[in-house]
Write an enzyme that holds these catalytic residues in place. Structure first.
Site, PDB file in Angstrom:
ATOM      1  N   ASP A 181       0.806  -1.214   0.000  1.00 34.12           N
ATOM      2  CA  ASP A 181       0.000   0.000   0.000  1.00 34.12           C
ATOM      3  C   ASP A 181       0.843   1.271   0.000  1.00 34.12           C
ATOM      4  OD1 ASP A 181      -1.899  -1.933   0.141  1.00 34.12           O
ATOM      5  OD2 ASP A 181      -2.961  -1.145   1.876  1.00 34.12           O
ATOM      6  N   ASP A 237     -13.172  34.990 -35.238  1.00 30.40           N
ATOM      7  CA  ASP A 237     -12.335  33.813 -35.390  1.00 30.40           C
ATOM      8  C   ASP A 237     -12.957  32.583 -34.725  1.00 30.40           C
ATOM      9  OD1 ASP A 237      -9.599  32.943 -36.260  1.00 30.40           O
ATOM     10  OD2 ASP A 237      -9.593  32.253 -34.176  1.00 30.40           O
ATOM     11  N   GLY A 292      -7.157  19.753 -34.414  1.00 31.66           N
ATOM     12  CA  GLY A 292      -8.008  18.958 -35.300  1.00 31.66           C
ATOM     13  C   GLY A 292      -8.200  19.701 -36.610  1.00 31.66           C
ATOM     14  N   LEU A 293      -7.872  20.767 -36.713  1.00 32.36           N
ATOM     15  CA  LEU A 293      -7.573  21.844 -37.658  1.00 32.36           C
ATOM     16  C   LEU A 293      -8.671  22.748 -38.130  1.00 32.36           C
ATOM     17  CD1 LEU A 293      -4.419  20.808 -39.417  1.00 32.36           C
ATOM     18  CD2 LEU A 293      -4.861  23.014 -38.398  1.00 32.36           C
TER      19      LEU A 293
HETATM   20  S1  SF4 Z   1      -2.084  -7.120  -2.454  1.00 34.77           S
HETATM   21 FE1  SF4 Z   1      -3.452  -5.353  -2.485  1.00 34.77          FE
HETATM   22  S2  SF4 Z   1      -3.877  -4.922  -0.346  1.00 34.77           S
HETATM   23 FE2  SF4 Z   1      -2.057  -6.236  -0.405  1.00 34.77          FE
HETATM   24  S3  SF4 Z   1      -0.328  -4.853  -0.396  1.00 34.77           S
HETATM   25 FE3  SF4 Z   1      -0.792  -5.316  -2.513  1.00 34.77          FE
HETATM   26  S4  SF4 Z   1      -2.163  -3.643  -3.113  1.00 34.77           S
HETATM   27 FE4  SF4 Z   1      -2.136  -3.671  -0.897  1.00 34.77          FE
END
Ligand code: SF4
Ligand code: SF4
Lengths: 528, 410
Positions: free
Chosen positions: A36, A290, A425-426
C-alpha cells in the site's frame, strides 16, 4: 465482486492521505501491508511533491497476523508521534487491516497521547477516494472544533457581523487538496476575486493548513465550498453546528464567477459590488469572429461532478458548443449532475466503468472530449481531440505554469485549453477553402522541409484512416477509383473523418460504390 | 560480511506489481487479481500508462456483499471469470492472483482454479498464485507466478537449457543466438512467450536464472529433477560473461570456443561502459531495498564502473541464489536486509551518497534534499541483461549525475 480494469478513484484511505499530505503538522498512521506504500508515488510523482506524504504504514506481514498486530500498530503510532511531532494525528486502516479488526483508532485513543487523535473509519469495500477525503476533512474539523461548539439553540452566527466588528468581511476556502484539479492555482485566483470585493481570505483548508488553522475556521463569516467533493460535508456540519453561512457557487466560467460574486454579496450583505470591466478576455475571444467555427461543435464531457457541471455550462453557454454527452464518476454528487444534464436535454451518465464511458463517447460522436486522464486515453483511441478538466490526473496535468480553472483567469485558461485541441483537429474552414491548393496535397514538403506524416500511398492511407477511425470497412461498400482519388486529396488529418462520414452517408442511402460524387454529396450533407 | 537486518516500515511494492511486466511477456494470458480497490489502484499506478482500452490484467474487487457472506464469493468469482472470458476469447491462460484481502478472508483460489479448470475443460487454463503484500514484495510476484507454472510443465528427459525469468524479447533473442553460437541447445524459456507453449522439464534440464529473485521457482524446478546452475546474474559484462560460461561448462563447451565467442562481446561491452565508468568512478552509491537485484547491480557498478558502495539493501536475502554475487562483492560491504525506511533514510542523509537507487515514492523527496536518484522500477522494465546492454545499464546510472552537472540556473 466487480471487475475493474482502470479506476477513476483510489480507495478511501488515499482520500485521507490527500488531506494529510495537503496539510502541515498532520500525520497519518495507516495500518496497511507494504504494497500500500505505492500511494506515496501519487504525491511524489504525479504532484511532483518534494516531500514524502506524512504517512506511516505499519506494513504488517503474514507472519505478524498470528501474533500481535495491535502491538505493531501501537509501536508505529508511538514512533511516528515521536519522530514527526505532529500537531494532530490521523489513525486509520486500509482494506486489509479493516478485515483483521485491530481498531487502530481505538488503540491510539487508549495510548494517552497528548495531541488530538482522529480515528478514521473509512469503509474500504464500499467507499472510494473522494468520499474518504471528504470524511477525513470532516472528522478532522469536527475533532478539532468540538470543544468550541456553541450551545445547542444559541443564535446563528450573523454573516454580516463584520460590520459591527468594524472590520472587513472574511471567508474560509474549503476543499482545495493535492491531487485535485489545479487547486493550487485556483486558490490564488479565488483570493483575487475576494480581494476585488474587499473580502479577506481567512483559512484555506486543507491545502497548506495546519491543525491550528482549522481551529480558526469559526472566526470567519462564511465558508466557501470550493470543491463539494471534498468540502461539502464539512461545510454542512459547520453550518449546522456553528451556524456558519455557506457559499456554494463554484466560480468556474464567467457566469459562475459572476454568480459567485453575487452570492458572496448576498451572504455577507456587502454593498454594491464593483463591476470589473474586461476582467477576462474569454467573452471577447468567444465572440470574436475567429471563434465562429466553434459554433455547435459537439462536445462530450465526463469528469468529477464539480468540473463536469461547470464544463457543461461553459461549453454550451459561453463557447457555443453543443454538449452531446455529460456524466460523472462522482456518485455522491450524481443528483447535481443529472440536473445539469437535464437542462441540456441530456441524460447524465453516472458510472465508474470507463469502458461504459468510452462506449457512450463513441456513440455520441463528439468533436471534442473534456474529461479526466481516462477519457484522454479513450479519446486518443477514438481519434478525438481531448482536454483534461478534472482528476484523476497525470503528471502532465500538473503544469509548471499558472493555470487556474476558477475566476477570470481560469476562464482564459479554459478558452485556450479547450479550443487548442480543436485547432489541432484543424481549422476546417480554411482547409475546406484551400483543399485543392498544392500545399495541402500530400507529399508536399512543409516549409520546414519535413514531409508531413502522411502515408504516401493513397490506398494505404485510406486503410490507415479506416483503422484509425476504428471502423471496419463494411463489405458492401467499395470505393471507386474516382472516390479513392478524391479521398486521397483530402488532408490526412481530416481524411479519417471524411471517410467515415462518407461511408455512413452511403450506407444510410444504400449506395454501394463510393465515387467522387458520393464523397461530395456526403460532404455537402454533413456540412449542413 | 555483516548483514544489518531491519524491520519496520517498508517502502516496497507488493508482488502484484510483477503483473505489469508478466502480462507483456505472455500476450495470451490474463492476470485477474482477486482483491480490493487498493490492489487495482496499485497496479494502475505502477503501470503508469493506460494506453490499452482493455488491458490483460484487472481486479475482481471484493465488495461488502462478498465479505458479509451475502454473496457467495466463489460464485461471484465464477461469474466474473465467465464474463471476462466471454468478452476476451483470445485468452488462453488465466492467472488468478491472490491479494492480502483474499488471503485474509481465506478465499481459496487454488480450489477456485480447480473448479474453473473443470468447467472450462481445457479451453482456458486457470492457474493461481499469490501476489499479496503480506507475503510477497515486488519481484517475488514473478517468482510465485512462475512457480505456479512448474507443476504444469510437461516432463522430458532430453537435455536442454532452461532460462528462467522474464527477459525483454530482444534480449532473449540475442541470448538464443549466442547460445547457438556456443553450441548450447536446445534452449527453452520460462515464462514462454505464449502461455500455452510451456517448456518441458526433467532430469537433464539445466536451469539458468536470469534474475536473482526466483528462488521458489528454482527449487520447484529442482524438485522436478532439473539441475540449477550457479552463476552471477547476467548484468554487466562480468556477470553476463560468467553466466554464459556457467552454461558453457555445464554443456561441455571448451573454454577456448567459449572465449572465442565471448571475448569480442566482452570487449565491446567494456568499451560501451567506459565513457560512463569515467563519470561513475569514485562516486558513492546507496541502493535501497526494492527489486532484489540490488546485489547484482551493486556488483556491476562497483567492479565495472568503479563506484563505491555505501550500502546495498535488499528486501530479502536468498543466500543460495545470491552466493556468487556475494562472493564478488567487497568483504566489508554494508549489506542490509529488510527495511526500516526512516532509519535507512537517516543513514542516506548521514552518508550523503552521490546516487541513491530507490522506489518512486522516495525519489523526488531525496532529489529535493539534493541527492541524485535512480528509480529502481526502471530496472525491471528496461532491457538491461547481457554484455550488449552493459553500456546502457551503466548509462542509466550515469545520466542522473550527468544531468546534475548539466543544469545551471544562475
Ligand atoms: S495485495 Fe493489495 S492490499 Fe495487499 S499490499 Fe498489494 S495492493 Fe495492498
Ligand atoms: S499516454 Fe499520456 S496520459 Fe497516458 S500515461 Fe502516458 S503520458 Fe500519461
Amino acid at each position: 465482486m466487480e471487475l475493474t480494469l482502470w479506476t477513476y478513484e483510489g480507495p478511501p484511505h488515499v482520500g485521507a492521505m490527500r488531506i494529510a499530505a495537503s496539510m502541515e503538522g498532520v500525520h497519518y498512521v495507516l495500518h496497511a501491508p507494504q504494497g500500500d506504500t505505492y500511494a506515496d508515488l501519487l504525491f511524489t510523482m504525479i504532484e511532483r511533491r518534494d516531500q514524502r506524504p506524512p504517512v506511516t504504514y505499519t506494513t504488517f506481514q503474514a507472519r505478524d497476523l498470528g501474533g500481535d498486530t495491535a502491538e505493531l500498530v501501537k509501536r508505529s503510532i508511538a514512533d511516528a508521534v515521536d519522530r514527526f511531532q505532529p500537531q494532530a494525528l490521523l489513525v486509520g486502516e486500509s482494506c486489509t487491516a479493516e478485515l483483521i479488526q485491530d481498531q487502530p483508532g481505538a488503540l491510539a485513543q487508549g495510548m494517552g497521547l497528548e495531541l488530538p487523535v482522529v480515528n478514521l473509519e473509512l469503509p474500504a469495500y464500499s467507499k472510494k477516494e473522494n468520499w474518504g477525503a471528504a470524511e477525513t476533512l470532516y472528522q478532522l474539523i469536527r475533532g478539532l472544533l468540538k470543544h468550541q461548539m456553541p450551545e445547542a439553540g444559541s443564535s446563528k452566527a450573523d454573516p454580516a457581523r463584520w460590520r459591527q466588528e468594524g472590520r472587513r468581511p472574511r471567508v474560509n476556502l474549503l476543499g482545495p487538496s493535492l491531487l485535485g484539479f489545479r487547486c493550487r492555482d485556483d486558490i490564488r485566483e479565488v483570493r483575487l476575486l475576494l480581494e476585488e470585493l474587499g473580502i479577506d481570505t481567512h483559512v484555506v483548508a486543507p491545502l497548506g493548513a495546519t491543525p491550528a488553522d482549522l481551529l480558526r475556521i469559526p472566526e470567519a463569516d462564511a465558508n466557501v465550498c470550493l470543491y463539494p467533493e471534498v468540502a461539502e460535508s464539512s461545510c454542512r456540519w459547520l453550518e449546522r453546528q456553528f451556524g456558519m453561512a455557506m457559499v456554494t457557487s463554484v466560480p468556474i466560467g464567467i457566469a459562475a464567477t459572476q454568480r459567485f460574486r453575487q452570492e458572496l454579496q448576498q451572504v455577507l450583505q456587502l454593498d454594491a459590488i464593483p463591476e470589473v470591466a474586461d476582467a477576462s478576455r474569454m467573452p471577447w475571444y468567444s465572440r470574436s469572429v475567429d471563434s465562429t467555427y466553434l459554433t455547435g461543435k459537439r462536445v462530450f464531457i465526463f469528469a468529477d461532478a464539480t468540473h463536469a457541471i461547470a464544463a457543461a455550462r461553459i461549453a454550451s453557454a459561453e463557447l457555443g458548443f453543443k454538449v452531446v454527452g455529460l456524466g460523472s464518476y462522482s456518485r455522491e454528487q450524481a443528483r447535481a449532475v443529472r440536473a445539469a444534464a437535464q437542462e441540456l436535454g441530456l441524460e447524465a451518465l453516472i458510472s465508474d466503468n470507463y469502458l461504459e464511458v468510452e462506449a457512450a463517447m463513441a456513440a455520441a460522436a463528439p468533436e471534442l472530449v473534456l474529461g479526466t486522464q481516462m477519457e484522454r486515453h479513450s479519446a486518443k483511441r477514438l481519434g478525438i481531440p481531448c482536454a483534461v478538466i478534472s482528476a484523476p490526473l497525470h503528471v502532465q496535468d500538473v503544469p509548471a505554469r499558472y493555470a487556474p480553472q476558477m475566476g477570470w483567469e481560469g476562464a482564459n485558461v479554459i478558452f485556450d485549453s479547450w479550443v487548442h485541441p480543436l485547432m489541432m483537429g484543424l481549422e476546417e474552414h480554411l482547409i475546406g477553402m484551400f483543399r485543392h491548393d498544392f500545399e495541402f496535397v500530400e507529399g508536399h514538403m512543409s516549409h520546414k522541409g519535413e514531409k508531413p506524416p502522411a502515408p504516401t500511398d493513397t490506398n494505404e492511407a485510406i486503410e490507415a484512416a479506416a483503422a484509425a477511425s476504428g471502423i471496419a470497412e463494411a463489405e458492401v461498400l467499395s470505393w471507386t477509383d474516382s472516390g479513392r482519388a478524391e479521398l486521397g486529396r483530402i488532408p490526412f488529418f481530416v481524411r479519417g473523418k471524411v471517410k467515415r462520414n462518407t461511408e455512413t452517408y452511403a450506407q444510410e442511402r444504400g449506395i454501394h460504390a463510393i465515387t467522387d460524387e458520393v464523397l461530395y454529396e456526403a460532404k455537402a450533407h454533413f456540412s449542413r | 560480511m555483516e548483514i544489518l537486518k531491519e524491520s519496520g516500515q517498508r517502502e516496497v511494492f507488493c508482488g502484484l506489481t510483477s503483473i505489469v511486466w508478466l502480462h507483456r511477456r505472455m500476450p495470451d494470458a490474463f492476470f485477474l487479481v482477486v482483491g480490493s480497490r487498493t490492489c487495482a489502484h496499485l497496479i494502475q499506478s505502477a503501470a503508469g500508462v493506460m494506453i490499452f482500452a482493455e488491458p490483460r490484467f484487472g481486479t475482481a474487487i471484493l465488495g461488502e456483499r462478498d465479505l458479509a457472506g451475502m454473496a457467495d464469493a466463489n460464485e461471484e468469482l465464477d461469474r466474473v471469470v465467465t464474463d471476462l472470458l466471454g468478452r476476451r476469447p483470445e485468452i488462453r491462460t488465466l492467472f488468478l492472483v491472490g491479494s492480502c484481502p483474499s488471503e485474509v478472508i481465506k478465499l481459496d483460489l487454488a480450489k477456485a482454479a480447480e473448479r474453473l479448470n473443470n468447467q472450462l475443460q481445457g479451453r482456458v487454463r486457470v492457474v493461481n498464485y499469490s501476489g499479496s503484500g503480506i507475503e510477497t514484495t515486488f519481484t517475488q510476484g514473478e517468482d510465485n507466478a512462475l512457480s505456479a507454472l512448474v507443476p504444469l510443465l510437461p516432463a522430458t528427459e532430453a537435455p536442454q537449457l532452461l532460462l528462467v525469468g522474464t527477459l525483454a524479447d530482444g534480449v532473449e533473442e540475442r541470448f538464443l543466438t549466442l547460445f547457438e553460437r556456443l553450441g548450447i541447445g536446445p534452449v527453452a524459456s520460462l515464462p514462454p512467450r505464449r502461455s500455452t507453449e510451456l517448456p518441458a522439464v526433467g532430469a537433464n534440464t539445466k536451469v539458468l536464472l536470469t534474475q536473482p529473485f526466483l528462488g521458489t521457482t528454482a527449487r520447484a524446478l529442482q524438485a522436478r529433477g532439473a539441475e540449477l546452475l550457479s552463476s552471477p546474474y547476467p548484468l554487466g559484462v562480468e556477470g553476463s560473461r560468467r553466466w554464459f560460461e556457467a552454461a558453457a561448462a555445464a554443456f561441455g563447451v571448451t573454454p577456448l570456443h567459449c572465449a572465442s565467442i565471448l571475448n569480442p562481446l566482452a570487449e565491446r561491452g567494456r568499451a560501451a561502459v567506459e565513457p560512463h565508468r569515467r563519470e561513475l568512478e569514485g562516486k558513492r552509491l546507496f541502493l535501497l531495498p526494492d527489486s532484489q537485484m540490488e546485489l547484482a547491480l551493486g556488483r556491476f557498478l562497483h567492479r565495472e564502473c568503479g563506484m563505491e558502495l555505501v550500502e546495498v539493501g535488499t528486501p530479502y536475502l536468498d543466500r543460495q541464489l545470491q552466493e556468487q554475487e556475494l562472493a564478488l562483492l567487497p568483504a566489508d560491504l554494508q549489506l542490509s536486509e529488510g527495511q526500516h525506511v526512516e532509519q535507512q533514510l537517516e543513514r542516506v542523509r548521514a552518508s550523503r551518497p552521490d546516487l541513491v537507487v530507490c522506489g518512486m515514492g522516495l525519489a523526488n523527496p531525496l532529489e529535493a534534499e539534493g541527492i541524485a536518484t535512480k528509480w529502481s522500477i526502471e530496472l525491471v522494465f528496461s532491457p538491461i541483461h547481457g554484455c550488449d546492454q552493459a553500456g546502457d545499464l551503466a548509462e542509466l546510472f550515469a545520466r542522473p549525475l550527468r544531468r546534475r552537472t548539466a543544469l545551471a540556473f544562475a
